[in-house]
Write a protein that holds these residues in place. Sequence first.
Motif, PDB file in Angstrom:
ATOM      1  N   GLU A   1       0.811  -1.210   0.000  1.00  0.00           N
ATOM      2  CA  GLU A   1       0.000   0.000   0.000  1.00  0.00           C
ATOM      3  C   GLU A   1       0.846   1.263   0.000  1.00  0.00           C
ATOM      4  N   SER A   2       1.881   1.285   0.853  1.00  0.00           N
ATOM      5  CA  SER A   2       2.604   2.547   0.986  1.00  0.00           C
ATOM      6  C   SER A   2       4.099   2.326   1.153  1.00  0.00           C
ATOM      7  N   GLY A   3       4.875   3.234   0.572  1.00  0.00           N
ATOM      8  CA  GLY A   3       6.319   3.261   0.741  1.00  0.00           C
ATOM      9  C   GLY A   3       6.743   4.662   1.107  1.00  0.00           C
ATOM     10  N   VAL A   4       7.739   4.777   1.959  1.00  0.00           N
ATOM     11  CA  VAL A   4       8.255   6.077   2.383  1.00  0.00           C
ATOM     12  C   VAL A   4       9.753   6.117   2.114  1.00  0.00           C
TER      13      VAL A   4
ATOM     14  N   GLY B   1       2.590   6.076   8.399  1.00  0.00           N
ATOM     15  CA  GLY B   1       2.699   4.633   8.288  1.00  0.00           C
ATOM     16  C   GLY B   1       3.290   4.215   6.947  1.00  0.00           C
ATOM     17  N   ALA B   2       3.922   3.021   6.929  1.00  0.00           N
ATOM     18  CA  ALA B   2       4.541   2.547   5.693  1.00  0.00           C
ATOM     19  C   ALA B   2       4.703   1.035   5.735  1.00  0.00           C
ATOM     20  N   ASP B   3       4.570   0.420   4.573  1.00  0.00           N
ATOM     21  CA  ASP B   3       4.905  -0.995   4.429  1.00  0.00           C
ATOM     22  C   ASP B   3       6.400  -1.177   4.219  1.00  0.00           C
ATOM     23  N   LEU B   4       7.056  -0.174   3.598  1.00  0.00           N
ATOM     24  CA  LEU B   4       8.495  -0.234   3.367  1.00  0.00           C
ATOM     25  C   LEU B   4       9.070   1.161   3.493  1.00  0.00           C
TER      26      LEU B   4
ATOM     27  N   GLY C   1      10.573  -4.444   6.498  1.00  0.00           N
ATOM     28  CA  GLY C   1      10.038  -3.139   6.137  1.00  0.00           C
ATOM     29  C   GLY C   1      11.048  -2.027   6.068  1.00  0.00           C
ATOM     30  N   LEU C   2      12.344  -2.362   5.899  1.00  0.00           N
ATOM     31  CA  LEU C   2      13.376  -1.327   5.921  1.00  0.00           C
ATOM     32  C   LEU C   2      14.525  -1.697   4.996  1.00  0.00           C
ATOM     33  N   VAL C   3      14.952  -0.739   4.148  1.00  0.00           N
ATOM     34  CA  VAL C   3      16.156  -0.881   3.339  1.00  0.00           C
ATOM     35  C   VAL C   3      16.904   0.449   3.360  1.00  0.00           C
ATOM     36  N   ALA C   4      18.130   0.441   2.856  1.00  0.00           N
ATOM     37  CA  ALA C   4      18.933   1.663   2.768  1.00  0.00           C
ATOM     38  C   ALA C   4      19.594   1.705   1.401  1.00  0.00           C
ATOM     39  N   VAL C   5      19.799   2.918   0.870  1.00  0.00           N
ATOM     40  CA  VAL C   5      20.414   3.094  -0.441  1.00  0.00           C
ATOM     41  C   VAL C   5      21.382   4.265  -0.396  1.00  0.00           C
ATOM     42  N   GLY C   6      22.225   4.353  -1.414  1.00  0.00           N
ATOM     43  CA  GLY C   6      23.108   5.497  -1.585  1.00  0.00           C
ATOM     44  C   GLY C   6      24.165   5.592  -0.505  1.00  0.00           C
ATOM     45  N   ASP C   7      24.506   6.827  -0.127  1.00  0.00           N
ATOM     46  CA  ASP C   7      25.548   7.049   0.869  1.00  0.00           C
ATOM     47  C   ASP C   7      25.166   6.527   2.244  1.00  0.00           C
ATOM     48  N   SER C   8      23.893   6.221   2.478  1.00  0.00           N
ATOM     49  CA  SER C   8      23.492   5.594   3.734  1.00  0.00           C
ATOM     50  C   SER C   8      24.091   4.206   3.865  1.00  0.00           C
ATOM     51  N   VAL C   9      24.430   3.593   2.732  1.00  0.00           N
ATOM     52  CA  VAL C   9      25.067   2.278   2.730  1.00  0.00           C
ATOM     53  C   VAL C   9      26.573   2.420   2.590  1.00  0.00           C
ATOM     54  N   ALA C  10      27.019   3.179   1.604  1.00  0.00           N
ATOM     55  CA  ALA C  10      28.455   3.306   1.365  1.00  0.00           C
ATOM     56  C   ALA C  10      28.757   4.650   0.712  1.00  0.00           C
ATOM     57  N   SER C  11      29.822   5.262   1.185  1.00  0.00           N
ATOM     58  CA  SER C  11      30.290   6.533   0.636  1.00  0.00           C
ATOM     59  C   SER C  11      31.791   6.426   0.455  1.00  0.00           C
ATOM     60  N   VAL C  12      32.236   6.458  -0.802  1.00  0.00           N
ATOM     61  CA  VAL C  12      33.654   6.262  -1.093  1.00  0.00           C
ATOM     62  C   VAL C  12      34.249   7.545  -1.673  1.00  0.00           C
ATOM     63  N   ASN C  13      35.565   7.586  -1.708  1.00  0.00           N
ATOM     64  CA  ASN C  13      36.301   8.748  -2.196  1.00  0.00           C
ATOM     65  C   ASN C  13      35.656   9.307  -3.472  1.00  0.00           C
TER      66      ASN C  13
ATOM     67  N   HIS D   1       8.380 -10.249   0.272  1.00  0.00           N
ATOM     68  CA  HIS D   1       7.368  -9.416   0.912  1.00  0.00           C
ATOM     69  C   HIS D   1       8.042  -8.238   1.603  1.00  0.00           C
ATOM     70  N   PRO D   2       7.521  -7.033   1.458  1.00  0.00           N
ATOM     71  CA  PRO D   2       8.177  -5.869   2.066  1.00  0.00           C
ATOM     72  C   PRO D   2       8.229  -5.913   3.586  1.00  0.00           C
ATOM     73  N   HIS D   3       7.364  -6.726   4.227  1.00  0.00           N
ATOM     74  CA  HIS D   3       7.353  -6.782   5.687  1.00  0.00           C
ATOM     75  C   HIS D   3       8.436  -7.687   6.253  1.00  0.00           C
ATOM     76  N   THR D   4       9.116  -8.466   5.404  1.00  0.00           N
ATOM     77  CA  THR D   4      10.176  -9.350   5.879  1.00  0.00           C
ATOM     78  C   THR D   4      11.531  -8.662   5.744  1.00  0.00           C
ATOM     79  N   ALA D   5      12.505  -9.126   6.507  1.00  0.00           N
ATOM     80  CA  ALA D   5      13.846  -8.543   6.438  1.00  0.00           C
ATOM     81  C   ALA D   5      14.392  -8.658   5.020  1.00  0.00           C
ATOM     82  N   ALA D   6      14.911  -7.559   4.489  1.00  0.00           N
ATOM     83  CA  ALA D   6      15.323  -7.488   3.075  1.00  0.00           C
ATOM     84  C   ALA D   6      16.742  -8.016   2.884  1.00  0.00           C
ATOM     85  N   ARG D   7      17.005  -9.231   3.338  1.00  0.00           N
ATOM     86  CA  ARG D   7      18.357  -9.775   3.244  1.00  0.00           C
ATOM     87  C   ARG D   7      18.777  -9.989   1.789  1.00  0.00           C
TER      88      ARG D   7
END
Length: 443
Positions: free
Chosen positions: A2-5, A164-167, A311-323, A349-355
């Motif tokens: 339904e929803s992503g933030v 509220g958010a599903d992911l 319900g949680l992932v990270a992208v961009g510099d939140s994961v890695a920031s290099v020279n 499923h977005p509610h499970t850990a996004a391994r």
Amino acid sequence: MESGVVLGGSFAGLLAARVLSEHADDVVVIDSDDLATGATGPGAPHREQLHALLSMGHRQLERWFPGFTEEALAEGALLGRGPEVQFHVDGVRKVDVPRLRMLSATRPFLETLLRRRVMALPNVRPLHGRATGLLDDGRRITGVQVAAPGAPPGPSGAEHTVLGADLVVDAMGRSSRLGSWLRANGWDAPPVSRMRIDLGYATALFARGDELPGTVIAHATPGPANHYQPRLSEPGALAAVEGGRWSVVLAAYTDYRPGSDPERFLARMRRCVAPLRTVADSCTMLGEVRTYRFRESARRDFTRLTRFPGGLVAVGDSVASVNPVYGQGLTLAALQASSLAVHLRSGAHPHTAARGYFRRARTVVDAAWSTATTADLAQPHVTGPYPRGYRLTRWAGDRLMTASVHNREVNSAFMDVLHMNAHPRTLASPALLLRVALTRPPR
């Protein structure tokens, strides 16, 4: 779903929102800048610095936004092909790679086009505010707490609301507060690897005329002949950007970092390769010299966590920031967005850990981290940590770099890795190493 933030509306966040738009009925992008007005305020102080969009990043943009290149060119960006993109090592111009393509524009220009395309999607909307924490039910993240623009710091109050958010996607960049939020909710924070490099860089804009016909991008770096030392071979880059301008960046380490004095900036340009000298001598500087300091490369390894909420992932510099001198940041964000797309399309499923997502993202992060940190360790002030087999890797890398200046096939393979079209392991193929061994500089 339904929803992503998405927390953060710069390059990585906008690409993540585009991915979520195919899976969620409603996607909200929260940013401290007012995205509805196209603002690019203090949330990312390095936006005005020269950024590179590598070939793979260009391909990913075109994949997610068909026609993006034509739109960018129509509004003033330039597309460099083959000899229009020059690379110099130790003051010597490398042999051209005919199939190389690079889109040249400022980061605010690219983000404006990207934001326009993303916010035109019917199920994506901006929210002007500041995320202040996560909500969870003990198994997954169920939403975020948001403060209104200008609200005082604090976890609660009339100016704070719950969304509220599903992911939830963390795209808050290097200053992400995700680790502290996870600990506050009883979860473990991802372990962080760091390499202190103490880099400084400065960017200035110049009026562009016909002083460099046929040049779109020129990049110069010290190499093996100068022991990778900026003091011995002045590093810098220029790019033709929208508005009839050149964007020029100078970068160096520790006490040799460039400052904001215009005359000193020009003096350093005049010690660099011919294209930068020409711009320094022929073109008018527009505005001030903008400086930025990058103290360390850092990466958060989410795959090492034994407990992680759904319900949680990270992208961009939140994961890695290099020279940033290697120009990988924007392209790495685009590849992480594509990793998220593969993960969601797999039926996870977005509610499970996004391994599954974090494993895919780690593959591209490993490649960027390996390329950047191996090069950084050539600087005498960078003291590690050294990976296993570093001395052999450095020895082989020096010879590959030297051969890439003169051998087109070697340089093509080298540029494929630099532009993230190929994994660094491809540089260890026996056929390529044989070409490196047989390459001799012309007399």
